[in-house]
Motif scaffolding. Structure first.
Motif, PDB file in Angstrom:
ATOM      1  N   ARG A  72      99.510  17.403  38.899  1.00 48.87           N
ATOM      2  CA  ARG A  72      98.474  17.525  37.652  1.00 48.87           C
ATOM      3  C   ARG A  72      99.522  16.482  36.425  1.00 48.87           C
ATOM      4  O   ARG A  72      98.957  16.162  35.634  1.00 48.87           O
ATOM      5  N   CYS A 115      94.458  19.715  46.164  1.00 50.51           N
ATOM      6  CA  CYS A 115      93.505  17.774  45.639  1.00 50.51           C
ATOM      7  C   CYS A 115      92.667  17.275  45.585  1.00 50.51           C
ATOM      8  O   CYS A 115      92.240  16.731  44.820  1.00 50.51           O
ATOM      9  N   LEU A 116      91.496  18.816  46.187  1.00 48.40           N
ATOM     10  CA  LEU A 116      90.072  18.461  45.456  1.00 48.40           C
ATOM     11  C   LEU A 116      89.818  18.517  43.784  1.00 48.40           C
ATOM     12  O   LEU A 116      89.944  17.711  43.044  1.00 48.40           O
ATOM     13  N   ALA A 123      91.842  15.732  42.128  1.00 54.40           N
ATOM     14  CA  ALA A 123      92.136  14.949  42.119  1.00 54.40           C
ATOM     15  C   ALA A 123      93.252  14.100  42.710  1.00 54.40           C
ATOM     16  O   ALA A 123      94.047  12.367  42.644  1.00 54.40           O
ATOM     17  N   ALA A 124      93.787  14.180  43.966  1.00 51.93           N
ATOM     18  CA  ALA A 124      94.812  13.438  44.696  1.00 51.93           C
ATOM     19  C   ALA A 124      94.623  13.097  46.152  1.00 51.93           C
ATOM     20  O   ALA A 124      93.661  14.051  46.820  1.00 51.93           O
ATOM     21  N   GLN A 125      94.358  11.611  46.687  1.00 55.88           N
ATOM     22  CA  GLN A 125      93.931  12.041  47.952  1.00 55.88           C
ATOM     23  C   GLN A 125      94.965  12.105  49.316  1.00 55.88           C
ATOM     24  O   GLN A 125      96.162  11.583  49.478  1.00 55.88           O
ATOM     25  N   PHE A 135      90.048   5.032  50.356  1.00 50.93           N
ATOM     26  CA  PHE A 135      89.975   4.608  48.239  1.00 50.93           C
ATOM     27  C   PHE A 135      91.789   5.044  48.036  1.00 50.93           C
ATOM     28  O   PHE A 135      92.896   5.710  48.470  1.00 50.93           O
ATOM     29  N   SER A 194      92.982   7.921  42.608  1.00 51.59           N
ATOM     30  CA  SER A 194      91.827   8.224  43.203  1.00 51.59           C
ATOM     31  C   SER A 194      91.043   8.245  41.198  1.00 51.59           C
ATOM     32  O   SER A 194      89.643   8.128  41.533  1.00 51.59           O
ATOM     33  N   GLY A 195      92.060   7.689  40.901  1.00 55.60           N
ATOM     34  CA  GLY A 195      91.448   7.472  39.337  1.00 55.60           C
ATOM     35  C   GLY A 195      91.106   8.830  37.998  1.00 55.60           C
ATOM     36  O   GLY A 195      91.144   8.771  38.047  1.00 55.60           O
ATOM     37  N   GLY A 196      91.698   9.582  39.149  1.00 60.45           N
ATOM     38  CA  GLY A 196      91.705  11.598  38.636  1.00 60.45           C
ATOM     39  C   GLY A 196      93.357  12.086  38.327  1.00 60.45           C
ATOM     40  O   GLY A 196      92.946  13.125  37.668  1.00 60.45           O
ATOM     41  N   ASN A 207      93.913   5.397  36.293  1.00 63.35           N
ATOM     42  CA  ASN A 207      93.004   5.899  35.839  1.00 63.35           C
ATOM     43  C   ASN A 207      91.732   5.320  36.826  1.00 63.35           C
ATOM     44  O   ASN A 207      90.167   4.988  36.558  1.00 63.35           O
ATOM     45  N   THR A 228      89.924   4.292  41.317  1.00 55.46           N
ATOM     46  CA  THR A 228      90.382   3.828  42.495  1.00 55.46           C
ATOM     47  C   THR A 228      90.226   2.709  42.827  1.00 55.46           C
ATOM     48  O   THR A 228      89.425   1.745  42.592  1.00 55.46           O
ATOM     49  N   ASP A 256      85.774   1.907  44.101  1.00 54.64           N
ATOM     50  CA  ASP A 256      84.273   2.276  43.758  1.00 54.64           C
ATOM     51  C   ASP A 256      83.678   1.550  42.997  1.00 54.64           C
ATOM     52  O   ASP A 256      83.778   0.905  42.481  1.00 54.64           O
ATOM     53  N   GLY A 257      82.125   2.975  42.733  1.00 53.27           N
ATOM     54  CA  GLY A 257      80.759   1.652  41.745  1.00 53.27           C
ATOM     55  C   GLY A 257      81.976   2.426  40.154  1.00 53.27           C
ATOM     56  O   GLY A 257      81.694   1.269  39.632  1.00 53.27           O
ATOM     57  N   ALA A 258      82.620   3.382  39.920  1.00 56.26           N
ATOM     58  CA  ALA A 258      82.843   3.492  38.300  1.00 56.26           C
ATOM     59  C   ALA A 258      84.373   2.144  37.942  1.00 56.26           C
ATOM     60  O   ALA A 258      84.361   1.176  37.248  1.00 56.26           O
TER      61      ALA A 258
END
Lengths: 558, 558
Positions: B476, B500-501, B504-506, B526, B529-531, B536, B538, B541-543
């Motif tokens: 965090r 992790c969920l 937001a960590a792989q 990935f 995570s970007g999260g 910011n 990953t 992905d689509g983002a």
């Protein structure tokens, strides 16, 4: 209580609606599951009574962390709504919302989409009641409040759910990854992928279109697993309070924590949006409103993904037409609808000072402006029709801008007061059309600023080439939600298209019938482009949903 | 010259590769079109000579706006590259790049993807030459420079092209929209949709992985229609200069303006990245590097979409294992690879002070740390193998951090100097493992900061519950590119997954074989995570692609 979608039998039936929405955003053909006609709605008989029953009451949402009540909405039609809403203790509310998220995350993209569709279905069933709420907060005329605040807003919400769903399921839930290693055993992993929310999403509502502009962000965030706190505009709380109440009801019935959707009504002058926007729990923000506050959000709410729709200056390039009457009546309607209080209403009409070629012969600049003024006058000549089209001015600022506009140049069409038969205190005004000169530096300050409300500028230009140049400069510097153009010249059309492609503005060409530059249809039209200063996002595309969640992978040796 | 893809016959053949890439990102199963083994590459025989021929030359790219030459790369292996690159006059270069964009936009998503694949194919054909360039700028050992700098980087580039392509074709090029109007004629519009670029995209390269971290942004931006200016790290210019040269060659051959891809090498201390990042033409930025400059970009380059990969603190939670030897050898490899100079290398190994249960019986904290130290020592005991795994320290800062780390706590494994047989000036070091106490406030400053390089902390924890709590706090507050865990407890596994969920960590669980926590495979894993604060975005992905372009609609009455 554990999540149980079967507790609400209609939820599963929404899978078919979702599939149709997915198909519609792929083909961009016309589609909507929500009828536009009041007669299609069973609540037509009871809606007035339901709305009246809300007046003067406390709108209790049974939210945690309520530290008092706040309200004070006065309808642009002059009636006092007298509704009080819970005021949040943010330090209690936000942790409760965060605590609601893990089970919602676990439900997965499809279940979240189906629950969102059930929320939309119940909102749809109360469309007529919502129309009263939208009318008496935004000042929209009843039929517009019904359609734009009802089925069209619901369409935009559903569209966002569809985008959010498809974006999340692009990555499978599970993969077996087996990498050959020549003669050795392959490397083998089991990978689990989970779409996880960003955090609490904040929706900052606007005065003019509380549901239409609020639903895309609300449903995109909710469908991607976030909890959503809705901070309505203090003059337009009721439509979003009804929305939040319905969402909470559906969430509770399907076994989720209703605190996934909460209302945060503010006390007068409190600035609650700023407080919420800077909270670390808030990781997504959707905002519609002034450029100043939109810019502030983008600059300061650095912990959040910020989606903004701000102000712009919308242009119509008038070069030539083969349907002069159609052009005039189309433009007259666009300028009149909701008294020009749409972010998509044209403001600057760029017309060559030497006039234009039409199917009715050459028309000089003054002739075009005069004919347009006559078309607006004719459209709004009957008070009943004027009231049905114009609605009421949403707030005193709009009225002040309208009154000041007459001094900016020569008035081609003066604004007229219209009396509303049912609401004597409603402030209803027809648009003013003011002539400006595109070559005069003194006039530039007027046509290069947004003058939100029923004000249009007919700007005399040296040539259509100059119009194209000014269009480019306006979009680049001020942004635009819409661009319109009338031309029979392939060359001018090509130039205008090129400007719109390079400066990222949505273009409507030669509209002369029943589609207007200021209207966009969900599933087909993009509202804004996200590529010019008027908005950093569009409704609705992949970029509008893709960064509202992240995909987390857990990999294990297989 | 007009664009003509048939001028390069191999371009059309890439459609099949693109389709396979699209399928791979959908299934996330193992796939790569680029072989990993040096023997597969025809340039193996000539690459050394090709690399040597580049040394001491001017790398002319025939770019507009060159106002002198700059260079000065010294290999971490001690040799002076002596290559000079064009230094840009930004006021000339950027307008030339903008001018190149309309024809590239007009080519459409599929043609852009195919041209990008031809660029990747030609980069692939020069993989061995690129390996030398990556080795002598990053300090990676040859085999790693070959694989990570070659096919794995090309995989990531191709993955970005696939995401960019599919994102752009989600909206059709054209739609007929017909809305029924009851008894009246339907409303009917023809709508054309065009994916338009943001503007000039800036790629800011890093020292350690110039191609692997550079290609995703470069190809994502190029494939979405943007021009791309590549500002390499001043110590790692050559791999990206080769890349830019190949891209320009392919663009010219296919009839596009080569200025769609340009190099912007900087003079010492010039700070060219800051200058470019604030230019109004620059609308997309991809950056890999320090948190300080990444944060600066996010805060200051407000006109651009900014994608950053910054620093993080990677944790491995060691709770228990049923393959003690496999765990030790897997961790030893992860700590050693490229001397820990990967953004994905574990730093903090959280181990209960009371020890852990294993298939080889209970192991105390000191025993686990001792056995891990022995595993690292064994892995790197032979100098040839050590050199092949470690590579060289990329710069003096890493060496200084390594030397300082020994004073942070009790040294469980001392770093060792390794002599390189071919490059006597190479600075090659084995990792240090330092014991810290998770309960001691004095130790917290060490384990809560990123210590980039061959430094690992074995942190004694009161319990695995405390490890899970510290993992959460670390992700965090500091961010993490990777999280690893070893546990046989379903409960501990569940808790780590939940952290992790939520943060937001792989997560890589119980890796004991030939897959390592610090490696990710394109099309399946990935990267980041970007999260969380480490990045910011990953890969991929689509983002990562969706906001690099906008869709512009032109609608006309049908």
């Amino acid at each position: 209580m554990a999540a149980d979608l079967t507790a609400v039998p209609s939820v599963e039936a929404h899978r078919e609606t979702l599939d149709k929405a997915l198909e519609a955003i792929r083909t961009r053909e016309y589609w909507s599951p929500y009828p536009e006609h009041p007669k299609a709605y069973a609540d037509g008989e009871t809606a007035q009574a339901a709305f009246d029953a809300l007046r003067g009451t406390r709108f209790d949402l049974d939210q945690p962390g309520t530290d008092g009540w706040t309200g004070g909405e006065v309808s642009p039609y002059g009636i006092d709504l007298g509704v009080e809403y819970p005021h949040p203790d943010v330090d209690v509310l936000l942790p409760a919302m965060k605590a609601a998220m893990p089970a919602w995350r676990e439900a997965g993209p499809e279940n979240r989409a189906l629950v969102c569709l059930e929320i939309l279905a119940r909102i749809n069933a109360r469309t007529t009641e919502m129309a009263h709420a939208v009318m008496h907060t935004s000042g929209q005329a009843f039929m517009m409040a019904f359609q734009a605040g009802g089925p069209h807003a619901q369409d935009r919400g559903l569209e966002a759910v569809a985008y959010a769903y498809v974006e999340q399921v692009r990555t499978p839930g599970t993969a077996e990854w087996v990498k050959p290693q020549g003669k050795r055993d392959p490397l083998s992993l089991r990978k689990d992928f989970t779409a996880v929310p960003r955090g609490v999403a904040l929706v900052i509502g606007c005065n003019t279109f509380p549901t239409w502009n609020g639903y895309p962000g609300l449903f995109a965030s909710l469908a991607t697993g976030n909890a959503v706190v809705v901070k309505p505009h203090p003059r337009a709380v009721l439509p979003l309070a009804l929305t939040v109440a319905i969402a909470r009801e559906v969430l509770a019935e399907t076994g989720f924590d209703p605190n996934l959707v909460c209302l945060a009504a503010e006390r007068p002058g409190e600035g609650l949006a700023k407080t919420l926007a800077l909270r670390p729990e808030v990781r997504v923000i959707d905002y519609t409103g002034s450029t100043a506050f939109g810019d502030w959000l983008e600059e300061n709410a650095r912990q959040a993904q910020v989606f903004t729709e701000k102000a712009g200056v919308n242009t119509v390039v008038v070069d030539s037409t083969d349907d002069y009457k159609g052009m005039l009546s189309n433009l007259a309607f666009s300028l009149s609808l909701y008294s020009g209080q749409m972010c998509t209403t044209p403001q600057n009409l760029l017309i060559p000072r030497d006039g234009i070629a039409t199917d009715d012969g050459h028309k000089g600049f003054d002739e075009v402006v005069g004919d347009l003024s006559a078309a607006v006058g004719g459209l709004l000549g009957d008070d009943a029709r004027a009231n049905a089209l114009l609605g009421a001015l949403v707030n005193p600022d709009v009225k002040a801008r309208l009154e000041a506009a007459a001094s900016l140049g020569e008035v081609a069409l003066a604004s007229r007061e219209v009396t509303h038969p049912d609401f004597p205190d409603a402030v209803v005004r027809t648009p003013v059309i003011v002539k400006l000169d595109g070559a005069k530096p003194d006039d530039e300050a007027a046509y290069m600023s947004e003058c939100f409300g029923p004000v249009a500028f007919a700007v005399a230009m040296d040539s259509s080439k100059d119009s194209v140049d000014l269009l480019r400069r306006t979009v680049r510097e001020k942004g635009a939600m819409t661009v319109g153009a009338y031309t029979t010249s392939g060359e001018v059309e090509r130039q205008i298209e090129e400007v719109c492609l390079e400066e990222a503005a949505q273009l409507s060409l030669n509209l002369t019938g029943g589609v207007y530059v200021n209207q966009t249809a969900a599933f087909s039209d993009f509202h804004g482009s996200g590529g010019n200063p008027a908005a950093n996002a569009t409704l609705c595309d992949g970029a509008f949903v893709a960064s509202r969640f992240r995909v987390i992978e857990v990999r294990r040796q297989a």
